[in-house]
Scaffold this motif. Structure first.
Motif, PDB file in Angstrom:
ATOM      1  N   LEU A 167      52.133 -40.215  11.436  1.00 24.05           N
ATOM      2  CA  LEU A 167      52.092 -39.201  12.612  1.00 24.05           C
ATOM      3  C   LEU A 167      53.294 -38.518  12.573  1.00 24.05           C
ATOM      4  N   ALA A 168      54.362 -38.760  11.835  1.00 21.59           N
ATOM      5  CA  ALA A 168      55.479 -37.720  11.713  1.00 21.59           C
ATOM      6  C   ALA A 168      55.643 -36.966  10.507  1.00 21.59           C
ATOM      7  N   CYS A 169      55.118 -37.443   9.090  1.00 23.19           N
ATOM      8  CA  CYS A 169      55.320 -36.519   8.077  1.00 23.19           C
ATOM      9  C   CYS A 169      53.826 -36.121   7.401  1.00 23.19           C
ATOM     10  N   GLU A 170      52.877 -36.896   7.828  1.00 29.23           N
ATOM     11  CA  GLU A 170      51.412 -36.753   7.438  1.00 29.23           C
ATOM     12  C   GLU A 170      51.433 -36.821   5.897  1.00 29.23           C
ATOM     13  N   THR A 179      53.729 -36.452   3.591  1.00 26.76           N
ATOM     14  CA  THR A 179      54.426 -35.660   2.700  1.00 26.76           C
ATOM     15  C   THR A 179      55.946 -36.072   2.448  1.00 26.76           C
ATOM     16  N   GLY A 180      56.285 -37.055   3.209  1.00 33.38           N
ATOM     17  CA  GLY A 180      57.787 -37.437   3.164  1.00 33.38           C
ATOM     18  C   GLY A 180      58.892 -36.696   3.983  1.00 33.38           C
ATOM     19  N   LYS A 181      58.278 -35.688   4.501  1.00 32.38           N
ATOM     20  CA  LYS A 181      59.117 -34.698   5.408  1.00 32.38           C
ATOM     21  C   LYS A 181      58.786 -34.697   6.703  1.00 32.38           C
ATOM     22  N   ARG A 182      59.518 -34.953   7.707  1.00 29.28           N
ATOM     23  CA  ARG A 182      58.860 -35.136   8.970  1.00 29.28           C
ATOM     24  C   ARG A 182      58.645 -33.551   9.639  1.00 29.28           C
ATOM     25  N   ALA A 183      57.688 -33.624  10.293  1.00 26.20           N
ATOM     26  CA  ALA A 183      57.392 -32.471  11.005  1.00 26.20           C
ATOM     27  C   ALA A 183      58.316 -31.969  12.285  1.00 26.20           C
ATOM     28  N   ARG A 184      58.080 -30.926  12.634  1.00 22.34           N
ATOM     29  CA  ARG A 184      59.153 -30.508  13.876  1.00 22.34           C
ATOM     30  C   ARG A 184      58.548 -31.385  15.111  1.00 22.34           C
ATOM     31  N   GLU A 185      57.169 -31.410  15.127  1.00 18.53           N
ATOM     32  CA  GLU A 185      56.691 -32.035  16.315  1.00 18.53           C
ATOM     33  C   GLU A 185      55.729 -33.063  15.851  1.00 18.53           C
ATOM     34  N   ALA A 186      55.860 -34.225  16.446  1.00 18.60           N
ATOM     35  CA  ALA A 186      55.017 -35.440  15.923  1.00 18.60           C
ATOM     36  C   ALA A 186      53.446 -35.273  16.262  1.00 18.60           C
ATOM     37  N   ALA A 187      52.555 -35.685  15.352  1.00 15.01           N
ATOM     38  CA  ALA A 187      51.369 -35.538  15.674  1.00 15.01           C
ATOM     39  C   ALA A 187      50.806 -36.615  16.977  1.00 15.01           C
ATOM     40  N   ASP A 188      49.691 -35.999  17.807  1.00  8.11           N
ATOM     41  CA  ASP A 188      49.412 -36.913  18.719  1.00  8.11           C
ATOM     42  C   ASP A 188      48.506 -38.165  18.026  1.00  8.11           C
ATOM     43  N   ARG A 189      48.874 -39.516  18.705  1.00  8.50           N
ATOM     44  CA  ARG A 189      48.127 -40.597  18.063  1.00  8.50           C
ATOM     45  C   ARG A 189      46.725 -40.243  18.447  1.00  8.50           C
ATOM     46  N   PRO A 190      45.897 -40.749  17.477  1.00 16.13           N
ATOM     47  CA  PRO A 190      44.460 -40.392  17.420  1.00 16.13           C
ATOM     48  C   PRO A 190      43.681 -41.028  18.652  1.00 16.13           C
ATOM     49  N   GLN A 191      42.633 -40.290  19.478  1.00 15.67           N
ATOM     50  CA  GLN A 191      42.117 -40.933  20.716  1.00 15.67           C
ATOM     51  C   GLN A 191      41.213 -41.987  20.309  1.00 15.67           C
ATOM     52  N   GLY A 192      41.668 -43.001  21.177  1.00 18.04           N
ATOM     53  CA  GLY A 192      40.853 -44.245  21.013  1.00 18.04           C
ATOM     54  C   GLY A 192      41.643 -45.293  19.975  1.00 18.04           C
ATOM     55  N   VAL A 232      52.926 -48.681  11.958  1.00 19.18           N
ATOM     56  CA  VAL A 232      54.134 -49.435  11.272  1.00 19.18           C
ATOM     57  C   VAL A 232      54.934 -48.269  10.789  1.00 19.18           C
ATOM     58  N   ARG A 233      56.386 -48.645  10.281  1.00 17.21           N
ATOM     59  CA  ARG A 233      57.347 -47.656   9.843  1.00 17.21           C
ATOM     60  C   ARG A 233      56.683 -47.114   8.485  1.00 17.21           C
ATOM     61  N   CYS A 234      56.848 -45.716   8.286  1.00 16.18           N
ATOM     62  CA  CYS A 234      56.369 -45.136   7.206  1.00 16.18           C
ATOM     63  C   CYS A 234      57.536 -45.243   6.137  1.00 16.18           C
ATOM     64  N   ARG A 235      56.926 -45.709   4.844  1.00 16.22           N
ATOM     65  CA  ARG A 235      57.840 -45.939   3.919  1.00 16.22           C
ATOM     66  C   ARG A 235      58.113 -44.416   3.260  1.00 16.22           C
ATOM     67  N   LYS A 236      57.649 -43.472   3.522  1.00 20.18           N
ATOM     68  CA  LYS A 236      58.053 -42.278   2.953  1.00 20.18           C
ATOM     69  C   LYS A 236      59.049 -41.462   3.673  1.00 20.18           C
ATOM     70  N   CYS A 237      58.749 -41.302   5.220  1.00 20.81           N
ATOM     71  CA  CYS A 237      60.051 -40.646   5.747  1.00 20.81           C
ATOM     72  C   CYS A 237      60.712 -41.729   6.614  1.00 20.81           C
ATOM     73  N   ARG A 239      50.688 -47.551   4.991  1.00 23.63           N
ATOM     74  CA  ARG A 239      52.155 -47.286   5.452  1.00 23.63           C
ATOM     75  C   ARG A 239      52.382 -45.958   5.052  1.00 23.63           C
ATOM     76  N   GLY A 240      51.586 -45.014   5.148  1.00 22.44           N
ATOM     77  CA  GLY A 240      51.855 -43.476   5.233  1.00 22.44           C
ATOM     78  C   GLY A 240      51.453 -42.973   3.924  1.00 22.44           C
ATOM     79  N   ALA A 241      51.030 -43.657   2.917  1.00 23.44           N
ATOM     80  CA  ALA A 241      50.796 -42.974   1.828  1.00 23.44           C
ATOM     81  C   ALA A 241      49.460 -42.295   1.840  1.00 23.44           C
ATOM     82  N   GLY A 242      48.339 -42.605   2.623  1.00 19.27           N
ATOM     83  CA  GLY A 242      47.204 -42.115   2.779  1.00 19.27           C
ATOM     84  C   GLY A 242      46.035 -42.560   1.633  1.00 19.27           C
ATOM     85  N   ARG A 243      46.607 -43.295   0.762  1.00 14.88           N
ATOM     86  CA  ARG A 243      45.837 -43.915  -0.469  1.00 14.88           C
ATOM     87  C   ARG A 243      46.074 -45.335  -0.765  1.00 14.88           C
TER      88      ARG A 243
END
Length: 386
Positions: free
Chosen positions: A139-142, A144-157, A163-168, A179-183
């Motif tokens: 939700l913080a870096c999607e 990419t390893g770089k945090r976005a200015r505004e965190a994404a909203d938690r998916p509805q439902g 957990v803690r993102c291992r990238k950012c 853990r944030g890798a997406g794959r």
């Protein structure tokens, strides 16, 4: 066959008059015509013979099949029952059997077309995460390893904990499975980008379909003899309406013809006995030309049966056996000047003939004319009242 006196006596009994008393139905003015009912079937066994090349993958012992030199001349006994179900006889032409080694494979195996003999195929090193499917993996870096200015909203439902993102390094932001890798690494190849070929299971070769994996095949010239029954149904009422068959029953004195052979009738029918309601059965055991059937002076009905069947008895291509099984019954049609509205049909039977009374054509026309007049009158009245 009933005599004219027997026929008139039967009609009188049907009218409730004594058989010897001709006052109720005198012979004068009576007109008697005779009509033959004919029913049954002609069953032919029709044979076809074909020849062609046969093939068998692998090896095969053909010694159990009959051999022939000339298929058209190969003798096959006529069937005992021409109406038997379809049958097929396969034969082998003498000297035509040839066994071959398959020239397009190696001992029944050939290179796998999918992997081209390599035994393995290319595979993806990574697959989308089953938890987030690569979407909102963090939700913080999607991812990419770089945090976005505004965190994404938690998916509805969503109910799974983050957990803690291992990238950012963002806490409570990443998918718990990747853990944030997406794959994730491919579970089939373990990330090696190669997996065993599913067609050959990694062996590089597959079974050769042409020879069924045996490396050999057999070819020969095959003759096929097919026999099947062809049924020609016979039902004729000799100038009587088709419903005349409904006037009869099994108890009437039907005569029967039953013959298996090339021709329909012998010079003289043989009476093999009769019982109540069965009539006479003619067992035709000696073949003769049907054209001689017109000389059957001992049974004029049988001669008429022969004449009626003659157009149907031409031989068909491939016919090898025939069975003629018919029954016939001579009816007498009686009309009288004193009974213009009735027609009396006398049916031979045991212990005595039966009489069926039907409307005469004259009465049928009168009833039809009366019905037409009533209809015209109804139409005329309805128009006057309209």
């Amino acid at each position: 066959m009933l005599s004219d006196d027997d026929i008139l006596a039967a009609v009188r009994r049907g009218l409730g008059a004594p058989g010897a008393d001709d006052a109720a139905f005198p012979a004068a003015g009576a007109r008697i015509t005779r009509h033959l009912l004919l029913a049954g079937e002609i069953v032919r066994c029709v044979e076809t013979r074909t020849e062609g090349t046969a093939f068998h993958a692998g090896t095969r012992d053909l010694s159990d099949l009959p051999e022939y030199d000339d298929l058209d001349r190969y003798p096959v006994p006529a069937p005992a029952d021409p109406g038997a179900a379809r049958s097929t006889l396969r034969l082998v032409r003498r000297g035509s059997v040839a066994a071959h080694a398959c020239s397009t494979c190696t001992n029944g195996r050939k290179p796998c077309a999918r992997c081209r003999g390599a035994g393995d195929v290319a595979c993806r090193t990574h697959v989308p995460c089953a938890g987030c499917e690569g979407r909102l993996c963090c939700l913080a870096c999607e991812g990419t390893g770089k945090r976005a200015r505004e965190a994404a909203d938690r998916p509805q439902g969503e109910t799974a904990s983050r957990v803690r993102c291992r990238k950012c390094g963002a806490d409570d932001a990443a998918c718990g499975k990747c853990r944030g890798a997406g794959r994730k690494k491919c579970g089939v190849c373990g990330g090696t980008a190669s997996r065993p070929c599913p067609d050959c299971a990694g062996g590089g070769t597959v079974s050769h379909d042409f020879c069924a994996g045996t490396g050999r095949y057999v070819e020969w010239t095959e003759g096929v003899v097919v026999r099947e029954p062809v049924v020609d149904t016979v039902e004729e009422s000799s100038d009587l309406p088709a419903r005349a068959f409904t006037w009869t029953n099994e108890a009437d004195a039907w005569n029967r013809v039953d013959h298996v052979g090339e021709d329909a009738f012998p010079p003289n029918g043989t009476d093999t006995g009769s019982g109540p309601g069965s009539g006479t059965r003619t067992d035709l055991t000696e073949a003769t030309d049907l054209t001689e059937a017109t000389d059957l002076t001992q049974d004029t009905d049988l001669a008429e049966v022969a004449a009626r069947l003659k157009p149907r008895l031409g031989f068909r291509d491939g016919e090898v056996a025939r069975r003629v099984r018919v029954r016939y019954l001579s009816l007498a049609r009686v009309t009288h000047d004193d009974h213009p509205d009735r027609v009396y049909v006398v049916i031979p039977g045991r212990p005595a003939p039966r009489v069926v009374t039907v409307r005469s054509p004259r009465r049928a026309w009168r009833l039809a004319a009366l019905a037409l007049l009533v209809l015209v009158a109804v139409v005329a009245v309805s128009r006057l009242l309209a």
